[in-house]
Design a protein around this motif. Sequence first.
Motif, short mmCIF file in Angstrom:
data_model
loop_
_atom_site.label_atom_id
_atom_site.label_comp_id
_atom_site.label_asym_id
_atom_site.label_seq_id
_atom_site.Cartn_x
_atom_site.Cartn_y
_atom_site.Cartn_z
N ASN A 1 16.01 -22.12 -25.19
CA ASN A 1 16.74 -23.37 -25.38
C ASN A 1 16.69 -23.89 -26.82
N PHE A 2 16.51 -22.98 -27.78
CA PHE A 2 16.28 -23.39 -29.16
C PHE A 2 16.53 -22.20 -30.08
N LEU A 3 16.94 -22.46 -31.30
CA LEU A 3 17.09 -21.42 -32.32
C LEU A 3 16.06 -21.66 -33.41
N VAL A 4 15.70 -20.60 -34.12
CA VAL A 4 14.84 -20.72 -35.30
C VAL A 4 15.40 -19.86 -36.43
N ILE A 5 14.96 -20.17 -37.64
CA ILE A 5 15.33 -19.42 -38.83
C ILE A 5 14.09 -18.68 -39.33
N HIS A 6 14.26 -17.40 -39.63
CA HIS A 6 13.14 -16.64 -40.21
C HIS A 6 13.05 -17.00 -41.70
N PRO A 7 11.98 -17.67 -42.12
CA PRO A 7 11.90 -18.15 -43.50
C PRO A 7 11.86 -17.04 -44.55
N ASP A 8 11.38 -15.87 -44.19
CA ASP A 8 11.34 -14.77 -45.16
C ASP A 8 12.70 -14.09 -45.31
#
Length: 112
Positions: free
Chosen positions: A31-38
């Motif tokens: 129920n959520f997205l994330v961004i890979h910081p690298d």
Amino acid sequence: MTYVVTDNCIKCKYTDCVEVCPVDCFYEGENFLVIHPDECIDCGVCEPECPAEAIKPDTEPGLDKWLKINTEYATIWPNITVKKEPLPEAKDMDGETGKFEKYFSEKPGSGD
């Protein structure tokens, strides 16, 4: 600098951001997205695309928690590169406070 997905994405999961990302650095939870910081190249094209205004530069104060969450889940959730329909409750959930504590799921999404 990188961009991070914050609380307001939870239970909305608009994917307009995914469609414009030139490096495919978004990862999908239930129920959520994330961004890979690298992987993020700090181009910023995703930020204005989010209808829920849930994407922020990590240079804004108070986002350390979100940088940690994005980093952790980007390594275990599947990559998403194609726009999907938002969650059915997205409009009702947009702007609700305390969504992480109430609704966050560690389960992965389906990815592409």
